[in-house]
Design an enzyme around this catalytic site. Structure first.
Site, mmCIF file in Angstrom:
data_model
loop_
_atom_site.group_PDB
_atom_site.id
_atom_site.type_symbol
_atom_site.label_atom_id
_atom_site.label_comp_id
_atom_site.label_asym_id
_atom_site.label_seq_id
_atom_site.Cartn_x
_atom_site.Cartn_y
_atom_site.Cartn_z
ATOM 1 N N LYS A 203 -21.429 -59.936 51.357
ATOM 2 C CA LYS A 203 -22.090 -60.919 50.491
ATOM 3 C C LYS A 203 -21.033 -61.682 49.683
ATOM 4 C CE LYS A 203 -25.457 -61.115 46.754
ATOM 5 N NZ LYS A 203 -26.422 -60.348 45.956
ATOM 6 N N GLU A 209 -12.419 -53.075 51.637
ATOM 7 C CA GLU A 209 -12.555 -52.337 52.897
ATOM 8 C C GLU A 209 -12.871 -53.289 54.051
ATOM 9 O OE1 GLU A 209 -14.006 -51.710 50.038
ATOM 10 O OE2 GLU A 209 -14.239 -49.560 49.642
ATOM 11 N N GLY A 265 -27.419 -56.708 47.979
ATOM 12 C CA GLY A 265 -26.846 -56.148 49.205
ATOM 13 C C GLY A 265 -27.697 -55.040 49.797
ATOM 14 N N ARG A 266 -28.160 -54.131 48.953
ATOM 15 C CA ARG A 266 -28.907 -52.964 49.470
ATOM 16 C C ARG A 266 -30.343 -53.316 49.851
ATOM 17 N NH1 ARG A 266 -27.260 -52.527 44.260
ATOM 18 N NH2 ARG A 266 -28.812 -52.318 42.617
ATOM 19 N N GLU A 351 -27.753 -46.404 43.684
ATOM 20 C CA GLU A 351 -27.067 -47.592 43.156
ATOM 21 C C GLU A 351 -28.050 -48.409 42.309
ATOM 22 O OE1 GLU A 351 -25.174 -51.100 45.509
ATOM 23 O OE2 GLU A 351 -23.553 -49.656 45.278
ATOM 24 N N HIS A 382 -30.948 -24.795 59.323
ATOM 25 C CA HIS A 382 -29.940 -23.786 59.648
ATOM 26 C C HIS A 382 -28.690 -23.953 58.800
ATOM 27 C CE1 HIS A 382 -32.335 -22.433 63.075
ATOM 28 N NE2 HIS A 382 -32.679 -23.714 63.166
ATOM 29 N N LYS A 508 -13.100 -49.523 41.454
ATOM 30 C CA LYS A 508 -12.489 -50.567 42.289
ATOM 31 C C LYS A 508 -11.276 -51.157 41.583
ATOM 32 C CE LYS A 508 -16.654 -52.485 44.479
ATOM 33 N NZ LYS A 508 -17.503 -53.668 44.564
HETATM 34 O O1 F6P Z 1 -19.438 -51.633 45.732
HETATM 35 C C1 F6P Z 1 -20.792 -51.787 45.786
HETATM 36 C C2 F6P Z 1 -21.202 -53.013 46.537
HETATM 37 O O2 F6P Z 1 -21.048 -54.135 45.746
HETATM 38 C C3 F6P Z 1 -22.622 -52.888 47.029
HETATM 39 O O3 F6P Z 1 -23.562 -53.183 46.087
HETATM 40 C C4 F6P Z 1 -22.609 -53.769 48.213
HETATM 41 O O4 F6P Z 1 -23.692 -53.503 49.067
HETATM 42 C C5 F6P Z 1 -21.277 -53.409 48.825
HETATM 43 O O5 F6P Z 1 -20.432 -53.214 47.713
HETATM 44 C C6 F6P Z 1 -20.696 -54.429 49.746
HETATM 45 O O6 F6P Z 1 -20.508 -55.665 49.123
HETATM 46 P P1 F6P Z 1 -20.257 -56.965 49.962
HETATM 47 O O7 F6P Z 1 -21.442 -57.206 50.809
HETATM 48 O O8 F6P Z 1 -20.063 -58.044 48.935
HETATM 49 O O9 F6P Z 1 -19.014 -56.757 50.777
#
Ligand code: F6P
Length: 551
Positions: A203, A209, A265-266, A351, A382, A508
């Site tokens: 987003k 990452e 995002g979620r 979150e 189990h 972060k």
């Molecule tokens: O670190 C949390 C977060 O901001 C989430 O809320 C989000 O879904 C995820 O990182 C990924 O963010 P982006 O879609 O901006 O890469």
């Protein structure tokens, strides 16, 4: 009635019920009328919760006094209810097409969403026909890699796996998430760069990452084309609200699919964030997923609290979390296809609801998100079910079952479902000391009593069962939307903003400060705390001992 008074009324009901074992409550078969409800393909069974009619009524009075209908309508209409970011929360508008009610979302928002869906449909159609060159994509794609994390990964990952029986042949899906280079390394070993389509989903298009993994995949594909940038760009799509950043990174604007500030995002599976899913199952099934979600949207908008599944789920969470103080909830799907549901819900719920202040910055009046955890049954039985049956903590469980499997192995499926039903029953009913003693036939009286004590199950442990008719795109959409609205309701009842996530920022920013101390570009560690300094030092020492050249 004040909040405190309502809370104490609920506590009185819990005290009143404390002496009545679930075994006793379940003798009243009629309790199912109030505690078991169906919407379309989903049955919600709350009859094994430690509730009775009077307690449920008290919870109902609590929600009715909260103004939940007005809050719900404000969300659907696009009010800026994410107040810390001044944003609307309009994931429901993403599936408004499938609704049988008129959407109250702003017309311009609906128009934009419609445009994006058309673009997705056209792209998916072209990929399905094997020639998406008009969309900038190289021919002969066999593998799609979704790069993203959090909401840009968990929804598509869950749905792609859950809907495996619906996958279009000839296209494999992969998910690259963690910054741990191991996953990227393994994917590159496995795939052909010239037949791989990478969908970079972010987003913000600033997530460390995702960008690092994107760079790794871009270099890999670039090497395959001897550095020809125009050939490389034909292997990338992006999904982002930050088109400029995606373009700057190297994805042509025409290959960037939109996200918007009004979708968290979620909550974004229903947007172009679901592109990997749409490619995997085709447009028809993607729209069926949206339709399933819209069914729950309509239900949430119309049903009274007594029959409203998301509202009932939120009330049970209030009951277990706030009245009984249960700090965690286990989610156990009896379906391998739903393996990723628990991690999806961890982000959706924790979150959203892991907050300690209200939207006005005051301390919250009650505990908020429990820890959500779990994994698929029967495997879970189990592993940790021993503790759930006989441990000292009571953990409410959520069982998810599927009536009709997507395979013909009926014997397996009956065994699977019988285990689900048995676990819910065993947790509720337990086994008394006398019953255990009657079973212990060997040894002295003393030995038999010792053994019986260990073979006693306290029972009285609450669980919810969600039973899906089948795991189809529609039911999956409905299931996820059910949880989304439950989260909305809890945010409302707990008076917190369920749509921001400031709690992820501190770590972060510290990682950004530590990175130069690890890669050697700024080795001075004096600004860090003593524990961090010591571990940085250990990493450097061990690297030297292993020989830096191996890095
Ligand atoms: O670190 C949390 C977060 O901001 C989430 O809320 C989000 O879904 C995820 O990182 C990924 O963010 P982006 O879609 O901006 O890469």
């Amino acid at each position: 009635m004040s909040h405190e008074r309502r809370t104490s009324v609920l506590a009185d009901h819990a005290d009143r019920l404390a002496g009545t074992h679930l075994r006793e409550l379940l003798k009243d078969a009629a309790r199912g009328n109030q505690l078991r409800h169906r919407v379309g393909p989903i049955l919600l069974d709350l009859s094994r919760q430690k509730l009775d009619a009077a307690a449920l009524e008290a919870l109902g009075a609590h929600v009715e006094a909260s103004g939940w209908q007005a809050a719900r309508d404000a969300m659907f209409a696009g009010a800026p209810i994410n107040t810390s970011e001044q944003r609307a929360v309009l994931h429901t508008a993403l599936r408004a097409n499938g609704s049988s009610l008129p959407s109250p979302a702003p017309a311009e928002v609906l128009k934009e969403i419609d445009g994006a869906l058309r673009r997705i449909d056209a792209l998916v159609h072209a990929v399905g026909l094997g020639d998406a060159s008009a969309f900038g994509i190289a021919p002969g794609i066999t593998d799609v890699v979704n790069i993203g994390i959090g909401g840009s990964d968990l929804g598509p990952r869950l749905a792609v796996r859950a809907l495996a029986p619906y996958h279009v042949p000839g296209l494999r899906s992969h998910f690259l998430t963690n910054v741990d280079g191991q996953s990227a390394y393994e994917l590159m070993q496995q795939l052909d760069p010239k037949r791989t389509l990478v969908v970079v989903v972010s987003k913000t298009f600033t997530t460390q990452e995702t960008l690092l993994n994107g760079n790794v995949m871009r270099d890999w594909i670039s090497r395959a084309y001897g550095g020809d940038a125009s050939a490389v760009s034909r292997h990338f799509l992006a999904v982002s609200a930050n088109v400029a950043a995606a373009e700057k990174w190297g994805v042509p604007a025409a290959q960037v699919y939109p996200m918007w500030d009004f979708v968290g995002g979620r909550f974004s599976l229903w947007s172009a964030v679901g592109l990997s899913l749409a490619l995997a199952v085709g447009s028809y099934h993607f729209h069926a997923l949206l339709k399933g979600a819209a069914l729950i949207d309509d239900h949430f908008r119309m049903a009274p609290w007594q029959e409203n599944l998301p509202v009932l789920l939120s009330l049970v969470e209030v009951w277990n979390r706030n009245v009984h103080g249960r700090a965690s909830r286990a989610v156990v799907p009896y379906a391998d296809l739903l393996t990723d549901l628990t991690s999806y819900l961890q982000q959706l719920e924790m979150e959203s609801l892991g907050k300690q202040v209200t939207a006005r910055g005051a301390a919250v009046a009650q505990a908020t998100s429990p820890v959500v955890w779990g994994s698929v049954g029967t495997n879970a039985q189990h592993a940790y079910f021993q503790s759930l049956h006989q441990g000292t903590d009571v953990v409410p469980l959520e069982f998810i079952g599927v009536v009709k499997p997507a395979h013909h192995l009926a014997e397996n499926h009956d065994a699977l479902l019988s285990n689900l039903l048995a676990q819910a029953a065993a947790l509720a009913l337990g086994k008394t000391f006398d019953e255990a003693l009657a079973e212990a036939t060997l040894g002295t009286e003393e030995e038999r009593r010792v053994l019986a004590a260990q073979r006693t199950f306290p029972g009285d442990r609450p669980s919810t069962v969600l039973l899906l008719d089948a795991l189809t795109p529609e039911t999956l959409g409905a299931l996820i939307a059910l949880y989304e609205h439950k989260v909305f309701m809890l945010g409302h009842l707990w008076d917190i903003n369920a749509f921001d996530q400031w709690g992820v920022e501190l770590g972060k920013s510290i990682a950004r400060q530590i990175l130069p101390a690890l890669d050697g570009s700024a080795p001075d560690t004096t600004a860090f705390d003593s524990a961090t300094r010591a571990l940085i030092e250990v990493i450097h020492q061990r690297r030297q001992a292993q020989g830096e050249h191996e890095r």
